[in-house]
Scaffold this motif. Structure first.
Motif, mmCIF file in Angstrom:
data_model
loop_
_atom_site.group_PDB
_atom_site.id
_atom_site.type_symbol
_atom_site.label_atom_id
_atom_site.label_comp_id
_atom_site.label_asym_id
_atom_site.label_seq_id
_atom_site.Cartn_x
_atom_site.Cartn_y
_atom_site.Cartn_z
ATOM 1 N N LEU A 139 0.824 -1.215 0.000
ATOM 2 C CA LEU A 139 0.000 0.000 0.000
ATOM 3 C C LEU A 139 0.856 1.262 0.000
ATOM 4 O O LEU A 139 0.532 2.239 -0.658
ATOM 5 C CB LEU A 139 -0.878 0.015 1.251
ATOM 6 C CG LEU A 139 -2.322 -0.419 1.117
ATOM 7 C CD1 LEU A 139 -3.021 -0.292 2.456
ATOM 8 C CD2 LEU A 139 -3.058 0.432 0.090
ATOM 9 N N GLY A 143 -0.292 2.270 -3.217
ATOM 10 C CA GLY A 143 -1.630 2.689 -2.790
ATOM 11 C C GLY A 143 -2.220 3.783 -3.666
ATOM 12 O O GLY A 143 -3.375 3.715 -4.084
ATOM 13 N N ILE A 146 -3.203 2.440 -7.045
ATOM 14 C CA ILE A 146 -4.407 1.590 -6.940
ATOM 15 C C ILE A 146 -5.649 2.471 -6.801
ATOM 16 O O ILE A 146 -6.649 2.267 -7.471
ATOM 17 C CB ILE A 146 -4.299 0.601 -5.751
ATOM 18 C CG1 ILE A 146 -3.162 -0.396 -5.992
ATOM 19 C CG2 ILE A 146 -5.605 -0.152 -5.534
ATOM 20 C CD1 ILE A 146 -2.802 -1.249 -4.781
ATOM 21 N N GLN A 147 -5.545 3.496 -5.954
ATOM 22 C CA GLN A 147 -6.698 4.387 -5.732
ATOM 23 C C GLN A 147 -7.113 5.081 -7.027
ATOM 24 O O GLN A 147 -8.293 5.187 -7.341
ATOM 25 C CB GLN A 147 -6.364 5.456 -4.684
ATOM 26 C CG GLN A 147 -6.231 4.942 -3.264
ATOM 27 C CD GLN A 147 -7.377 4.069 -2.835
ATOM 28 O OE1 GLN A 147 -8.521 4.365 -3.114
ATOM 29 N NE2 GLN A 147 -7.084 2.964 -2.193
ATOM 30 N N ASN B 12 -4.739 9.865 0.678
ATOM 31 C CA ASN B 12 -3.579 9.053 0.293
ATOM 32 C C ASN B 12 -2.346 9.448 1.096
ATOM 33 O O ASN B 12 -1.584 8.596 1.552
ATOM 34 C CB ASN B 12 -3.288 9.205 -1.205
ATOM 35 C CG ASN B 12 -4.159 8.284 -2.031
ATOM 36 O OD1 ASN B 12 -4.503 7.190 -1.609
ATOM 37 N ND2 ASN B 12 -4.543 8.734 -3.212
ATOM 38 N N VAL B 65 -4.154 -6.618 -0.824
ATOM 39 C CA VAL B 65 -4.261 -5.176 -1.128
ATOM 40 C C VAL B 65 -4.985 -4.980 -2.461
ATOM 41 O O VAL B 65 -5.888 -4.154 -2.587
ATOM 42 C CB VAL B 65 -2.861 -4.519 -1.162
ATOM 43 C CG1 VAL B 65 -2.945 -3.087 -1.679
ATOM 44 C CG2 VAL B 65 -2.245 -4.532 0.223
ATOM 45 N N SER B 69 -8.755 -3.389 -2.052
ATOM 46 C CA SER B 69 -8.746 -1.938 -2.332
ATOM 47 C C SER B 69 -9.961 -1.460 -3.127
ATOM 48 O O SER B 69 -10.556 -0.433 -2.793
ATOM 49 C CB SER B 69 -7.479 -1.527 -3.077
ATOM 50 O OG SER B 69 -6.387 -1.683 -2.234
ATOM 51 N N THR B 76 -8.854 1.801 2.563
ATOM 52 C CA THR B 76 -7.919 0.673 2.505
ATOM 53 C C THR B 76 -6.769 0.881 3.491
ATOM 54 O O THR B 76 -6.325 -0.058 4.147
ATOM 55 C CB THR B 76 -7.330 0.540 1.070
ATOM 56 O OG1 THR B 76 -8.425 0.519 0.162
ATOM 57 C CG2 THR B 76 -6.530 -0.735 0.913
ATOM 58 N N TYR B 77 -6.286 2.134 3.593
ATOM 59 C CA TYR B 77 -5.133 2.398 4.467
ATOM 60 C C TYR B 77 -5.437 2.025 5.918
ATOM 61 O O TYR B 77 -4.712 1.246 6.521
ATOM 62 C CB TYR B 77 -4.738 3.881 4.388
ATOM 63 C CG TYR B 77 -4.199 4.275 3.036
ATOM 64 C CD1 TYR B 77 -2.909 3.921 2.653
ATOM 65 C CD2 TYR B 77 -4.979 4.998 2.140
ATOM 66 C CE1 TYR B 77 -2.412 4.277 1.412
ATOM 67 C CE2 TYR B 77 -4.483 5.372 0.899
ATOM 68 C CZ TYR B 77 -3.204 4.998 0.545
ATOM 69 O OH TYR B 77 -2.717 5.345 -0.689
#
Lengths: 238, 239
Positions: A139, A143, A146-147, B12, B65, B69, B76-77
């Motif tokens: 992540l 991360g 992915i987002q 993020n 993940v 996600s 997710t974090y």
């Protein structure tokens, strides 16, 4: 100092508390940011309070199972370390397997940490932490990407990307469901008890406006009823 | 008001900083504990104890993940930092999305999911802390046969509650026929479970091939017109 004095020492409790307190406030900060944004997006406070209430009730029941995991781990690893392991990146299923695998790899099959040195204990603690950290590292580095990909998938509501988003949950169910439907008859009955409770409450909520508040608690009731029914089914079927 | 992009970037950034601090703190616990007891392990011991576990769990961690996600968005974090994903966070997220009738992949869904998971994480942390505090008085109850039996069936009870929600889509968009995508992987695993072995202990590993298979089936069915996307307002016009 014997093994349990070391694993239940004040130092370990203090170290563990620092991490857990940090993660608690991080969760609070995430929730607070989401709350503020939800208000900006036009959600009413009463709607958000509904989400909060329903979440709290839906969390309490599965959390009991996690606390039971604590009782399973405490005789092996003391109280402080399992407290951390279940609160941060925790997984009841992983921790016990991880502790046993690491101990047996280090000291040989059938051995227990109780007879091991402090260095062996620290080794197991490092291994348990490293094993569960790969998700966080992924992540950390991917991360953001992915987002962005997920946002893109959801933005075009006529494209396959949107269908793919909906299918992740179906894939999860297709993976887990066959295993416990064939594992034991009690599992099957618990599953259907939970289905029946969900449908019954759903019908009640639709038909009778007076009990529409029940909608917020359907998951909690289905979980509680399903798990409680396991005791009945086990007793009936032996 | 901030734009969607600004909000996503903020989350993020917060998530990445949170992960970095959490990882440092997590590894600091055995490090400080080991230094205090003059018991820092050798690399050889770490390798010997960890290789079997790491070979298995590193791919699972990475694939989790990728799998979770899309369901959790910015949440997710905090989900991965606090853990207990399948047995707690995913159902809670799904419940909140259904309650607020949000569409997957939208900012609304993201925000509601993050709120629910943040609250759920706090409740779990408090519950576990209470468990530690009350370890002695609670022991007779928590280790009783009744409670032990009930705790074995969390997942069947959870899936029973979730399966109904799967039958319908929330939000403004409905994906008709989406359950068809799950038939092949479901039947495949049903046969494996009936003929070869029970896969409950391997569900985490099995997600790695099953999710792409499900999405592959969905793609074929989508191209053949068996799975279709219908906007809710289009449905209302038809009705």
């Amino acid at each position: 100092m014997d093994y349990f004095e070391i694993v239940n020492s004040r130092l370990l409790y203090i170290l563990v508390s620092v991490v857990i307190i940090f993660v608690f406030f991080l969760a609070f900060y995430f929730a607070k940011k989401a709350w503020t944004r939800a208000l900006e997006l036009g959600y009413k406070k009463t709607d958000l309070l509904k989400v909060l209430k329903s979440t709290v009730y839906a969390t309490i029941v599965p959390s009991f199972a996690i606390v039971i995991g604590l009782f399973a781990l405490a005789p092996i690893l003391g109280n402080a370390w399992p407290w951390l392991r279940l609160s941060v990146i925790g997984s009841v299923a992983y921790e016990l397997v991880a502790a046993e695998t690491a101990t047996e790899s280090l000291l040989g099959a059938g051995t227990s940490l109780e007879n091991a040195s402090t260095q062996d204990l620290v080794t197991v603690m490092f291994v348990m932490t490293a094993g569960i950290s790969s998700g966080l590292l992924t992540l950390l580095f991917f991360g953001n990407w992915i987002q962005r990909t997920v946002t893109k998938m959801g933005s075009n509501r006529k494209s396959f990307g949107f269908v793919a988003l909906e299918c992740f949950m179906i894939g999860l169910v297709a993976t887990f469901l066959p295993a416990f439907l064939t594992e034991s008859i009690v599992g099957v009955l618990v599953f259907f008890t939970s289905v029946v409770i969900t449908i019954s409450f759903g019908i009640l909520v639709i038909k009778f406006k007076k009990v529409s508040w029940l909608r917020d608690f359907i998951l909690a009731f289905a979980l509680l009823g399903g798990m409680a029914s396991s005791v009945l089914w086990t007793n009936l079927l032996g | 008001m901030r734009t969607k992009e600004q909000y996503t970037n903020e989350m993020n950034k917060l998530g990445r900083i949170g992960i970095m601090i959490t990882l440092v703190l997590l590894f600091a616990v055995p490090t400080i504990f080991g230094i205090y007891h003059n018991a820092i392990p050798t690399f050889g011991d770490f390798f010997k104890a960890g290789i079997g576990l790491l070979v298995l769990y590193i791919p699972i961690g990475i694939s989790e993940v990728l799998i979770y996600s899309p369901l959790l968005g910015s949440a997710t974090y905090i989900t991965f930092i606090t853990g207990n994903i399948m047995n707690l966070k995913v159902p809670v997220a799904n419940n909140a999305q259904e309650l607020m009738n949000t569409t997957k992949g939208t900012e609304e869904s993201d925000v509601i999911t993050t709120l629910a998971i943040g609250v759920s994480a706090m409740v779990t942390i408090v519950m576990i802390a209470l468990g530690v505090l009350l370890l002695v008085p609670l022991e007779p109850i928590m280790t009783s046969e009744t409670v032990k039996t009930a705790s074995l069936y969390v997942l069947p009870a959870l899936f029973g509650a979730l399966i109904i929600g799967l039958l319908r889509s929330t939000g403004e968009v409905q994906v008709k026929g989406k359950l068809l995508a799950g038939i092949f992987p479901f039947v495949l695993l049903l046969i494996v479970n009936l003929v070869v072995m029970n896969t409950s202990a391997y569900s985490g590993v099995l997600l790695i091939p099953i999710i792409p298979i499900t999405i592959g089936c969905a793609y074929i069915l989508f191209k053949k017109g068996k799975i279709t996307i219908v906007l809710k307002d289009e449905m209302e016009v038809k009705e």
